[in-house]
Enzyme design. Structure first.
Site, PDB file in Angstrom:
ATOM      1  N   ASP A  54      -0.847   4.544 -23.208  1.00 25.18           N
ATOM      2  CA  ASP A  54       0.390   4.571 -22.420  1.00 25.18           C
ATOM      3  C   ASP A  54       1.089   3.228 -22.614  1.00 25.18           C
ATOM      4  O   ASP A  54       0.631   2.394 -23.414  1.00 25.18           O
ATOM      5  CB  ASP A  54       0.091   4.866 -20.935  1.00 25.18           C
ATOM      6  CG  ASP A  54       1.208   5.694 -20.296  1.00 25.18           C
ATOM      7  OD1 ASP A  54       2.375   5.243 -20.348  1.00 25.18           O
ATOM      8  OD2 ASP A  54       0.930   6.780 -19.761  1.00 25.18           O
ATOM      9  N   HIS A  93       6.196   6.890 -23.641  1.00 24.62           N
ATOM     10  CA  HIS A  93       5.002   6.197 -23.137  1.00 24.62           C
ATOM     11  C   HIS A  93       4.276   5.413 -24.234  1.00 24.62           C
ATOM     12  O   HIS A  93       3.055   5.284 -24.190  1.00 24.62           O
ATOM     13  CB  HIS A  93       4.039   7.199 -22.482  1.00 24.62           C
ATOM     14  CG  HIS A  93       4.518   7.683 -21.135  1.00 24.62           C
ATOM     15  ND1 HIS A  93       4.258   7.006 -19.967  1.00 24.62           N
ATOM     16  CD2 HIS A  93       5.248   8.771 -20.783  1.00 24.62           C
ATOM     17  CE1 HIS A  93       4.793   7.663 -18.944  1.00 24.62           C
ATOM     18  NE2 HIS A  93       5.413   8.736 -19.413  1.00 24.62           N
ATOM     19  N   GLU A 147       8.078  12.680 -20.106  1.00 23.70           N
ATOM     20  CA  GLU A 147       8.966  11.582 -19.677  1.00 23.70           C
ATOM     21  C   GLU A 147       9.465  10.734 -20.838  1.00 23.70           C
ATOM     22  O   GLU A 147       9.523   9.504 -20.747  1.00 23.70           O
ATOM     23  CB  GLU A 147       8.227  10.675 -18.676  1.00 23.70           C
ATOM     24  CG  GLU A 147       7.829  11.397 -17.419  1.00 23.70           C
ATOM     25  CD  GLU A 147       7.072  10.506 -16.438  1.00 23.70           C
ATOM     26  OE1 GLU A 147       7.370  10.584 -15.252  1.00 23.70           O
ATOM     27  OE2 GLU A 147       6.181   9.752 -16.869  1.00 23.70           O
TER      28      GLU A 147
HETATM   29  C1  ACM Z   1       3.291  12.887 -15.973  1.00 30.57           C
HETATM   30  O1  ACM Z   1       3.010  12.804 -14.773  1.00 30.57           O
HETATM   31  N1  ACM Z   1       4.159  12.062 -16.526  1.00 30.57           N
HETATM   32  C2  ACM Z   1       2.697  13.912 -16.823  1.00 30.57           C
END
Ligand code: ACM
Ligand code: ZN
Length: 646
Positions: free
Chosen positions: A216, A290, A357
Site C-alpha cells: 500500500d 495505493h 480507490e
Molecule cells: C478499501 O477499503 N479501500 C478496499
C-alpha cells in the site's frame, strides 16, 4: 427554523469534542452470565454447529488417552501434532498415536460431509471424529478444543483441572467456502510471528482464508527478488504516532526507521503454518492505486513526479502521485516481474490485485496515459483502469492464477473471469454476481473491523461504526442474487489506526467470531440472544490464552435525537440484553445508586455532562461514558435524517 440554523452554524464551528471528554473506563473481570441457556448453547461453541445433541455424561482426557488414525496419512498425523501442541502445555502430557486409542480420527467415503464437514461423537469412553477430508477432522478438533475447560488455552501447566468434555453428537459443515479475515500489514508493520498468531487465532473459529494486504502507500512488505528497491526503499517510512490523518510528513534528512518486510523464506514459513491449519493465504498486491511506496522505490513508474518518501499517513490522496502510470510499458514489465514471483510463491489459485480507490487525476494530466487511451480507444480513465486490470488478468492467467479485485474493478468494464470483493456495500457484488462473476462480500457496514465497535468516546481512534451486532447481522447472500456465485465473506482489518498486534486482536475479536458464525453456521441460523452469552464464554477462553479482545458490547449505546417538537432526547441501550444502565446529569460518577435508565432522557436545565455506566448483577461491567450536552446535540444534528428509524 432560525434556531435550528444558528445551532448548526455553532456546532459546525465546534472542534471535535468527541475525543476530549472521555474518562478511562472501568475494566471489570468476567461476570458470570445469568442468562438461561439450552444445553446446546451452554456448550458455548463458536461457530454454532449445524446439528448437535448434548448428553449428561462426559469424557475425561487423561494421561492414558491415545489417538488412533491412519498412520499412512501425513495430514492426519499433522492434525494429531496440532492437537497435542494445543493441549499439552496446559495438561502437561502428550497424547500419543496408538493402534487402539480412545480418540479416533476416521476418514470416510461419505461425500455428504463435503470438503470441510465432520461428525464429532463424544462418549464416556471414547471420542470419534469422522470426516470425508482431513480439513473436516481439523474442524472436529476445533469443536473438541472448545468443549474442553477454558484453562486448556493457557500456555502454562494447569493444576487441579479435570479435562472433561461433555458427551455430545455433533454433525457439522460450513455454509460458505470462503470464511476470511484480511490483515493490512502496510499501514503498520506486523512481524511474521504476529501474522502466524493471527492465522492461528482465526483457524480456531473455523475460518479458512487469510487475505494478506501486502502493499500500500505506506509500505511494500513483500520481497520481490528482481525488484530489490521495493523492500530496500518501499518498506520503510519515518516513524510516527498520533492520529493517522494528522501526521506530519517525512522531514528533510529524516531517517526511515519504521517498517519491515517479509522475505520469500518468511512467506514460505507462514504458508506452511497456514496450511497446517487449513487456511488459504491470498496475497494482495494493491495496484494501480495505493502504490505510493512502489513509486518511491521505482520513480519511473509514476506519471509525472513520484513522491520522495513513503507515506506516514493518509493526507496525500490526490496530492501526491500514488498510481502506476498505465501509459508506460515499464509499468507492465514491472507488474509481470512482481506477479511472476508472487504466483511462484503463493500456492492458492487466487491473487488479489487491489484495484480500489485509484485516483485518476494524474492519469488525466499524463500525456502517456492519454496516448494509451487514444491508442486503445478508451473513452475515459475508468476504462483505462479496466484496461490495466484486464492486462493483469492476462498475466495471471498465463501463470494459472485467477484474479480478485475490489469492486472498483467493475467501473469501466469487468475483466472476463475476475472475482469481485465487494466492499462499498453489497451493490458491486450483486451486480457482479448477476453478471456471472464470483463474489466475496465484505461490505463496510458489517465487515470493516477497523471501525469503532461501540461508543466512540471510549474507543481507540478510528472513523465510523461497526458494532458486534452489525457484524453478526451480516448476510452475504442478498435476495435475488444467485447464491452459488457468492463464495462467502470476510472481515477486513485496515491498520491505519492499528499500531500493535495487541490492538489488532482488540479490533478483531469478538467481531471476527460473529463473522465466523455467520459464514460457517449460516445467516439464517443466527440468533443474537443466543450468541452474546457464548461470546462472554469465549472472553474467558481468550483471557486464558492472553488473546486481546474488545469488551465494547458492554458499553452503553447512546442515541440522542430530536423529538417532533424539537426537544433533545437520549435513548440508552446495550447490546447484551441483561445490563442495567445508570446515569448522572450532575457531573458525579454514575453507579448503581444514581438514577437507573428506564425511558428516553431529557436534559435538565444547565446540565453540562451526561455520564453513563452499565452494570450487571450490581457490578459495573461497561466503561463510564462522559458526553457533553454539546456533543449530544451535535450527534443528534448529524442523525436528524434518520430519526424516523430510531
Ligand atoms: C478499501 O477499503 N479501500 C478496499
Ligand atoms: Zn501516466
Amino acid at each position: 427554523l432560525l434556531l435550528r440554523y444558528l445551532k448548526k452554524i455553532f456546532y459546525n464551528s465546534v472542534a471535535e469534542l468527541r475525543f476530549i471528554f472521555f474518562t478511562a473506563g472501568l475494566i471489570q473481570g468476567f461476570s458470570s452470565c445469568s442468562h438461561k441457556d439450552t444445553p446446546d448453547n451452554a456448550l458455548a461453541l463458536i461457530p454454532q454447529p449445524q446439528e448437535m445433541k448434548v448428553g449428561t455424561d462426559h469424557f475425561k482426557l487423561t494421561r492414558r488417552a491415545a489417538i488412533t488414525l491412519d498412520t499412512s496419512n501425513p495430514q492426519l498425523i499433522g492434525i494429531a501434532r496440532y492437537f497435542n501442541n494445543k493441549v499439552a502445555p496446559a495438561t502437561g502430557f502428550e497424547i500419543p498415536v496408538e493402534k487402539h486409542g480412545n480418540i479416533e480420527f476416521k476418514l470416510t467415503d461419505n461425500t455428504a460431509f463435503g470438503a470441510e464437514g465432520y461428525r464429532l461423537q463424544v462418549k464416556h469412553g471414547d471420542i470419534i471424529i469422522t470426516a470425508h477430508q482431513p480439513a473436516g477432522i481439523f474442524y472436529g478438533i476445533q469443536t473438541l478444543l472448545q468443549m474442553l475447560p477454558p484453562e486448556i488455552k493457557n500456555s502454562q501447566k494447569q493444576k487441579g483441572i479435570d479435562w472433561t468434555v461433555p458427551c455430545a453428537d455433533i454433525t457439522d459443515k460450513p455454509q460458505f467456502a470462503w470464511r476470511g479475515l484480511m490483515l493490512d500489514v502496510s499501514r503498520h508493520w506486523f512481524t511474521k510471528e504476529e501474522v502466524k498468531k493471527y492465522i492461528d487465532e482465526l483457524a480456531e473459529y473455523k475460518m479458512n482464508v487469510f487475505h494478506w494486504h501486502l502493499t500500500d502507500d505506506q509500505g511494500w512488505r513483500l520481497e520481490i527478488k528482481s525488484l530489490p528497491r521495493l523492500t530496500e526503499v518501499g518498506a520503510w517510512r519515518a516513524p510516527r504516532v498520533g492520529q493517522w490523518w494528522q501526521r506530519a510528513p517525512q522531514q528533510p534528512g529524516e531517517e526511515t526507521t519504521y517498517g519491515g518486510f517479509y522475505t520469500q523464506e518468511d512467506v514460505k514459513e507462514v504458508l506452511a503454518y497456514a496450511a497446517e491449519r487449513y487456511v488459504r493465504v491470498i496475497p494482495e498486491i494493491d495496484v494501480p492505486g495505493h502504490s505510493l511506496a512502489a513509486l518511491v522505490a521505482y520513480p519511473d513508474l509514476a506519471c509525472m513526479k513520484a513522491p520522495s518518501a513513503v507515506g506516514v499517513g493518509n493526507k496525500f490522496y490526490g496530492e501526491d502521485e500514488n498510481t502506476l502510470c498505465v501509459g508506460k510499458d515499464a509499468t507492465f514489465e514491472f507488474m509481470d516481474k512482481v506477479l511472476t514471483e508472487v504466483a511462484a510463491l503463493f500456492p492458492d489459485e487466487y491473487i488479489h490485485i487491489g484495484g480500489d480507490e485509484c485516483f485518476k487525476g494524474f492519469w488525466h494530466k499524463c500525456p502517456r496515459c492519454q496516448a494509451r487511451m487514444k491508442a486503445e480507444n478508451l473513452k475515459n480513465e475508468n476504462e483505462l483502469q479496466s484496461y490495466f486490470i484486464h492486462r493483469m488478468e492476462s498475466i495471471l492467467k498465463e501463470k494459472g492464477k485467477k484474479l480478485i479485485g475490489w469492486d472498483e474493478i467493475i467501473d469501466g468494464g469487468l475483466a472476463p473471469d475476475a472475482t469481485v470483493m465487494s466492499w462499498r456495500g453489497m451493490e458491486g457484488g450483486i451486480k457482479s454476481a448477476k453478471a456471472g462473476h464470483h463474489v466475496i462480500m465484505t461490505p463496510t457496514e458489517h465487515c470493516y473491523i477497523d471501525l469503532w465497535q461501540g461508543e466512540p468516546s471510549v474507543e481507540p481512534d478510528t472513523y465510523s461504526m461497526c458494532r458486534l451486532k452489525d457484524s453478526y447481522s451480516f448476510n452475504p447472500v442478498p435476495d435475488s442474487v444467485p447464491a452459488e456465485m457468492i463464495l462467502g465473506g470476510q472481515g477486513n482489518l485496515w491498520a491505519e489506526s492499528v499500531p500493535t498486534f495487541r490492538h489488532a486482536e482488540y479490533m478483531t475479536w469478538p467481531r471476527g467470531w460473529a463473522l465466523a458464525e455467520v459464514l460457517w453456521t449460516g445467516p439464517s441460523k443466527t440468533d443474537w440472544d443466543r450468541f452474546w452469552p457464548r461470546v462472554e464464554r469465549h472472553f474467558v477462553r481468550a483471557d486464558q490464552a492472553q488473546i486481546n479482545y474488545a469488551r465494547s458490547m458492554y458499553n452503553a449505546i447512546v442515541t440522542p435525537y430530536y423529538t417532533e417538537d424539537g426537544v433533545l432526547e437520549i435513548k440508552l441501550d446495550s447490546e447484551p440484553g441483561n445490563l442495567d444502565i445508570y446515569y448522572t446529569f450532575d457531573n458525579t460518577d454514575p453507579d448503581n445508586f444514581t438514577p437507573k435508565y428506564e425511558a428516553p432522557l431529557r436534559i435538565p436545565k444547565n446540565a453540562t455532562w451526561l455520564r453513563i455506566v452499565t452494570y450487571r448483577d450490581n457490578k459495573p461491567i461497561g466503561k463510564v461514558i462522559t458526553l457533553t450536552i454539546k456533543e449530544l446535540e451535535k450527534r443528534a444534528d448529524n442523525t436528524r435524517h434518520v430519526v424516523g428509524n430510531l
